[in-house]
Design a protein around this motif. Structure first.
Motif, PDB file in Angstrom:
ATOM      1  N   ARG A   1       0.841  -1.206   0.000  1.00  0.00           N
ATOM      2  CA  ARG A   1       0.000   0.000   0.000  1.00  0.00           C
ATOM      3  C   ARG A   1       0.873   1.252   0.000  1.00  0.00           C
ATOM      4  NH1 ARG A   1      -5.266   1.758   1.258  1.00  0.00           N
ATOM      5  NH2 ARG A   1      -5.324   3.800   2.244  1.00  0.00           N
ATOM      6  N   ARG A   2       1.928   1.272   0.849  1.00  0.00           N
ATOM      7  CA  ARG A   2       2.836   2.438   0.879  1.00  0.00           C
ATOM      8  C   ARG A   2       3.510   2.614  -0.481  1.00  0.00           C
ATOM      9  NH1 ARG A   2       4.374   0.508   6.061  1.00  0.00           N
ATOM     10  NH2 ARG A   2       6.276  -0.392   5.169  1.00  0.00           N
ATOM     11  N   PHE A   3       3.926   1.502  -1.084  1.00  0.00           N
ATOM     12  CA  PHE A   3       4.601   1.574  -2.379  1.00  0.00           C
ATOM     13  C   PHE A   3       3.660   2.133  -3.445  1.00  0.00           C
ATOM     14  CE2 PHE A   3       5.837  -0.279  -6.470  1.00  0.00           C
ATOM     15  CZ  PHE A   3       7.170   0.107  -6.537  1.00  0.00           C
ATOM     16  N   ALA A   4       2.421   1.658  -3.464  1.00  0.00           N
ATOM     17  CA  ALA A   4       1.455   2.125  -4.459  1.00  0.00           C
ATOM     18  C   ALA A   4       1.117   3.598  -4.257  1.00  0.00           C
ATOM     19  CB  ALA A   4       0.186   1.279  -4.395  1.00  0.00           C
ATOM     20  N   MET A   5       0.942   4.015  -3.016  1.00  0.00           N
ATOM     21  CA  MET A   5       0.627   5.422  -2.745  1.00  0.00           C
ATOM     22  C   MET A   5       1.791   6.322  -3.151  1.00  0.00           C
ATOM     23  SD  MET A   5      -1.472   5.225   0.873  1.00  0.00           S
ATOM     24  CE  MET A   5      -1.963   6.946   0.811  1.00  0.00           C
TER      25      MET A   5
ATOM     26  N   ARG B   1       9.394   4.817 -15.706  1.00  0.00           N
ATOM     27  CA  ARG B   1       8.322   5.522 -16.403  1.00  0.00           C
ATOM     28  C   ARG B   1       6.970   5.393 -15.716  1.00  0.00           C
ATOM     29  NH1 ARG B   1       9.802   1.814 -21.403  1.00  0.00           N
ATOM     30  NH2 ARG B   1       9.916   0.451 -19.557  1.00  0.00           N
ATOM     31  N   ASP B   2       6.803   4.369 -14.878  1.00  0.00           N
ATOM     32  CA  ASP B   2       5.465   4.085 -14.364  1.00  0.00           C
ATOM     33  C   ASP B   2       5.556   3.098 -13.198  1.00  0.00           C
ATOM     34  OD1 ASP B   2       5.937   1.570 -15.592  1.00  0.00           O
ATOM     35  OD2 ASP B   2       5.156   2.322 -17.480  1.00  0.00           O
ATOM     36  N   TYR B   3       4.390   2.654 -12.735  1.00  0.00           N
ATOM     37  CA  TYR B   3       4.304   1.733 -11.606  1.00  0.00           C
ATOM     38  C   TYR B   3       5.032   0.419 -11.897  1.00  0.00           C
ATOM     39  CZ  TYR B   3       2.117  -1.430  -8.202  1.00  0.00           C
ATOM     40  OH  TYR B   3       1.893  -2.359  -7.215  1.00  0.00           O
ATOM     41  N   ILE B   4       4.843  -0.139 -13.084  1.00  0.00           N
ATOM     42  CA  ILE B   4       5.477  -1.419 -13.413  1.00  0.00           C
ATOM     43  C   ILE B   4       6.995  -1.286 -13.366  1.00  0.00           C
ATOM     44  CG2 ILE B   4       5.865  -3.113 -15.249  1.00  0.00           C
ATOM     45  CD1 ILE B   4       2.951  -2.799 -16.047  1.00  0.00           C
ATOM     46  N   ASP B   5       7.538  -0.222 -13.939  1.00  0.00           N
ATOM     47  CA  ASP B   5       8.987  -0.019 -13.892  1.00  0.00           C
ATOM     48  C   ASP B   5       9.491   0.042 -12.457  1.00  0.00           C
ATOM     49  OD1 ASP B   5       9.368  -0.046 -16.582  1.00  0.00           O
ATOM     50  OD2 ASP B   5       9.850   2.078 -16.810  1.00  0.00           O
ATOM     51  N   LEU B   6       8.843   0.842 -11.638  1.00  0.00           N
ATOM     52  CA  LEU B   6       9.279   0.987 -10.242  1.00  0.00           C
ATOM     53  C   LEU B   6       9.205  -0.334  -9.501  1.00  0.00           C
ATOM     54  CD1 LEU B   6       7.732   4.423  -9.172  1.00  0.00           C
ATOM     55  CD2 LEU B   6      10.158   3.858  -9.396  1.00  0.00           C
ATOM     56  N   PHE B   7       8.164  -1.121  -9.759  1.00  0.00           N
ATOM     57  CA  PHE B   7       8.006  -2.415  -9.091  1.00  0.00           C
ATOM     58  C   PHE B   7       9.118  -3.369  -9.522  1.00  0.00           C
ATOM     59  CE2 PHE B   7       6.351  -6.423  -7.802  1.00  0.00           C
ATOM     60  CZ  PHE B   7       5.385  -6.189  -6.835  1.00  0.00           C
ATOM     61  N   LEU B   8       9.407  -3.424 -10.824  1.00  0.00           N
ATOM     62  CA  LEU B   8      10.461  -4.310 -11.315  1.00  0.00           C
ATOM     63  C   LEU B   8      11.823  -3.925 -10.736  1.00  0.00           C
ATOM     64  CD1 LEU B   8       9.396  -4.616 -15.070  1.00  0.00           C
ATOM     65  CD2 LEU B   8       9.264  -6.405 -13.319  1.00  0.00           C
ATOM     66  N   ILE B   9      12.059  -2.626 -10.610  1.00  0.00           N
ATOM     67  CA  ILE B   9      13.324  -2.163 -10.011  1.00  0.00           C
ATOM     68  C   ILE B   9      13.382  -2.557  -8.540  1.00  0.00           C
ATOM     69  CG2 ILE B   9      14.647  -0.098  -9.389  1.00  0.00           C
ATOM     70  CD1 ILE B   9      13.426   1.204 -11.957  1.00  0.00           C
ATOM     71  N   GLU B  10      12.269  -2.371  -7.835  1.00  0.00           N
ATOM     72  CA  GLU B  10      12.222  -2.740  -6.415  1.00  0.00           C
ATOM     73  C   GLU B  10      12.384  -4.243  -6.249  1.00  0.00           C
ATOM     74  OE1 GLU B  10      11.973  -1.980  -2.346  1.00  0.00           O
ATOM     75  OE2 GLU B  10      12.068  -0.540  -4.005  1.00  0.00           O
ATOM     76  N   GLU B  11      11.776  -5.028  -7.145  1.00  0.00           N
ATOM     77  CA  GLU B  11      11.912  -6.484  -7.081  1.00  0.00           C
ATOM     78  C   GLU B  11      13.370  -6.904  -7.215  1.00  0.00           C
ATOM     79  OE1 GLU B  11      10.378 -10.448  -9.546  1.00  0.00           O
ATOM     80  OE2 GLU B  11      10.215  -8.456 -10.421  1.00  0.00           O
TER      81      GLU B  11
ATOM     82  N   LEU C   1       7.774  -9.454   1.311  1.00  0.00           N
ATOM     83  CA  LEU C   1       7.002  -8.214   1.229  1.00  0.00           C
ATOM     84  C   LEU C   1       6.215  -8.094  -0.065  1.00  0.00           C
ATOM     85  CD1 LEU C   1       9.547  -5.681   2.808  1.00  0.00           C
ATOM     86  CD2 LEU C   1       7.572  -6.780   3.880  1.00  0.00           C
ATOM     87  N   GLY C   2       6.214  -9.137  -0.870  1.00  0.00           N
ATOM     88  CA  GLY C   2       5.358  -9.172  -2.051  1.00  0.00           C
ATOM     89  C   GLY C   2       5.963  -8.639  -3.322  1.00  0.00           C
ATOM     90  N   PHE C   3       7.285  -8.410  -3.343  1.00  0.00           N
ATOM     91  CA  PHE C   3       7.910  -7.904  -4.566  1.00  0.00           C
ATOM     92  C   PHE C   3       8.364  -9.068  -5.447  1.00  0.00           C
ATOM     93  CE2 PHE C   3       8.182  -4.101  -1.924  1.00  0.00           C
ATOM     94  CZ  PHE C   3       7.659  -3.167  -2.811  1.00  0.00           C
ATOM     95  N   ASP C   4       7.382  -9.658  -6.111  1.00  0.00           N
ATOM     96  CA  ASP C   4       7.639 -10.701  -7.095  1.00  0.00           C
ATOM     97  C   ASP C   4       6.665 -10.489  -8.238  1.00  0.00           C
ATOM     98  OD1 ASP C   4       5.155 -12.556  -6.716  1.00  0.00           O
ATOM     99  OD2 ASP C   4       5.919 -12.243  -4.685  1.00  0.00           O
ATOM    100  N   GLU C   5       6.957 -11.107  -9.364  1.00  0.00           N
ATOM    101  CA  GLU C   5       6.198 -10.811 -10.579  1.00  0.00           C
ATOM    102  C   GLU C   5       4.735 -11.236 -10.476  1.00  0.00           C
ATOM    103  OE1 GLU C   5       6.667 -11.797 -15.265  1.00  0.00           O
ATOM    104  OE2 GLU C   5       8.465 -11.187 -14.168  1.00  0.00           O
ATOM    105  N   GLY C   6       4.486 -12.342  -9.792  1.00  0.00           N
ATOM    106  CA  GLY C   6       3.095 -12.771  -9.625  1.00  0.00           C
ATOM    107  C   GLY C   6       2.273 -11.735  -8.893  1.00  0.00           C
ATOM    108  N   ASN C   7       2.856 -11.159  -7.841  1.00  0.00           N
ATOM    109  CA  ASN C   7       2.134 -10.137  -7.090  1.00  0.00           C
ATOM    110  C   ASN C   7       2.028  -8.832  -7.871  1.00  0.00           C
ATOM    111  OD1 ASN C   7       0.730  -9.425  -4.701  1.00  0.00           O
ATOM    112  ND2 ASN C   7       2.482  -8.226  -4.017  1.00  0.00           N
TER     113      ASN C   7
END
Length: 496
Positions: free
Chosen positions: A133-137, A270-280, A288-294
């Protein structure tokens, strides 16, 4: 004595009678409530109250139950007890004052079939939910409201919407697909880093699946699945559409993720997906849920929340303004006086448009797009409204009962923008205004949704006058799923 011997000695009717009595006894002890548990209507063995609920307007049925049993009452969905909380004061007590006690989601067979494990943004719990939730916000702030680019994106999307409206050439048309396209493109730019053309086949497929999921998740079929999963997972019916739609959406999202991997630049997300992939890639704690399925499921949640509710609110806005042409005219006069006919609106205009702002808020209140809040679960033994709520009990707060609470609203059942204006015509906030819920599970995209509603609404009313077919009375009761949708209607959009 063997079963065969029993049947030979006493007969099949006696056996069935004894077996049925045994089942009733088991059911009685299973449903026996602890002392001082909330009251509720009588329920059937095994089935509970599930067939008592009005399938077309369940929020109305549940609101009326509070008049009989009080603002904290219990009904049974199959064998499972759910405590419903009604009225502004008691809902506030549950989700704000006792937020820590009612922050988790309960187990749901239907949700578990889509969201395997502790995953997603809306149905996860504990440290996974808090971190995601913190990451998405943070991402919404980065690519949304923290800079002026999102305002510009909404204004640009408004131009595409206008072009689509002009193609109707003054003929009556269904506004829903066009509004869906425009609103969905805003969250697509945040999540996927791009907008889609309104004729894009994959985009339209995603929107259809989204609409189907939103309807079915709030239908009686979803209740039946959660109440009787062992049976319903083998039974054909509309509930299976939930899983087909979710699988199709997940496939589209996975394709977007693969596209991002091809040209990912860790120094320039560029966006949420990029940031998530970098964090993963850099995350040391996989718990903490940083995997591609999540990532797929979080994108699904953002796409659903960022499209469905805002689009439905704008649809209700057209319905109420067509039904109240004098209010539409007053909004347009205020817009003309502050912005004029050509300048694009900005969020800085909102304080200078108090009546327009009040109308938008009243559309959200009466439109009641999310009639029932998401289920919560008591994290510990607690009390609510003087009743004992055991740990693990499912709890649902009824947002309809808040938005239409006669103790909080002067004319709860009327479309009355003055609810949000003082005697001098200045906009006033109302504490019982909860279309985004409240507390720790409040809508994480509330700020973005407010900006979209204001800018799209003002642009539409600045450019067009809306009417419907002559002699047609638009309905206000709505179609109920997870969201509340207007019945199909057509409009004329006359250029001003």
């Amino acid at each position: 004595m063997s079963l065969c011997g029993f049947l030979l000695r006493f007969g099949l009717p006696e056996f069935l009678l004894l077996f049925f009595a045994f089942l009733l006894l088991v059911c009685f002890w299973a449903k026996k409530d602890p002392p001082n548990f909330p009251p509720g209507p009588p329920s059937l063995p095994f089935l509970g109250n599930i067939f008592n609920i009005e399938s077309k307007q369940p929020h109305i049925y549940l609101t009326k139950l509070a008049d009989v049993y009080g603002n904290v009452f219990c009904i049974r969905l199959g064998r499972h007890r759910t405590v419903f909380v009604s009225g502004w004061k008691m809902v506030k007590e549950a989700i704000v004052t006792q937020a820590d006690h009612f922050v988790d989601r309960p187990y749901s067979p239907m949700v578990t079939r889509i969201y395997s494990g502790n995953s997603g943004l809306f149905f996860s719990n504990g440290k996974v939910w808090r971190r995601q939730r913190r990451f998405a916000m943070s991402t919404l702030r980065t690519f949304g409201l923290a800079n002026s680019s999102m305002e510009q994106s909404i204004c640009e999307e408004s131009r595409h919407l206008q072009e689509a409206l002009e193609k109707e050439k003054g003929e009556p048309f269904d506004p829903v697909p066009l509004i869906n396209n425009a609103v969905a493109n805003i969250i697509c730019q945040i999540v996927f880093g791009r907008r889609f053309d309104y004729t894009d086949h994959n985009f339209q497929s995603m929107l259809r699946n989204l609409t189907d999921m939103a309807y079915l998740e709030g239908s009686i079929w979803a209740l039946l699945y959660d109440a009787f999963p062992a049976v319903m997972k083998h039974v054909p019916g509309p509930h299976n559409g939930i899983f087909r739609s979710s699988r199709s959406l997940e496939a589209s999202i996975r394709a977007e993720i693969e596209r991002h991997k091809l040209d990912l630049d860790p120094t320039n997300p560029r966006d949420y997906i990029d940031l998530f992939l970098i964090e993963e890639k850099h995350s040391k704690n996989r718990d903490l849920g940083f995997d591609e399925g999540n990532l797929v499921l979080c994108c699904l949640d953002l796409f659903l929340a960022g499209s469905e509710t805002t689009s439905k609110t704008l649809q209700w806005g057209l319905v109420y303004l067509i039904k109240s042409p004098h209010i539409q005219a007053k909004v347009q006069a205020e817009i003309d006086g502050v912005i004029g006919p050509t300048r694009h609106p900005t969020m800085a205009d909102r304080p200078n448009l108090p009546f327009t702002d009040a109308v938008i808020h009243e559309i959200q209140r009466v439109g009641n797009v999310v009639p029932l809040n998401g289920l919560r679960m008591a994290a510990k033994d607690t009390t609510l409204g003087g009743y004992f709520i055991p740990k693990g009990t499912s709890v649902m707060t009824n947002l309809t009962s808040v938005l239409f609470d006669p103790a909080e609203w002067e004319k709860p059942d009327s479309f009355h923008p003055a609810h949000f204006l003082d005697a001098g015509g200045r906009f006033v906030r109302r504490e019982a205004f909860l279309p985004f819920s409240a507390g720790k599970r409040a809508c994480l995209g509330e700020g973005l949704a407010r900006a979209e509603l204001f800018l799209f609404f003002v642009t539409l009313l600045q450019k067009y006058h809306f009417t419907t077919l002559e002699g047609v009375e638009l309905r206000g009761d709505g179609v109920i799923g997870a969201t509340r949708t207007p019945h199909p209607f057509k409009v004329y959009a006359e250029a001003r």
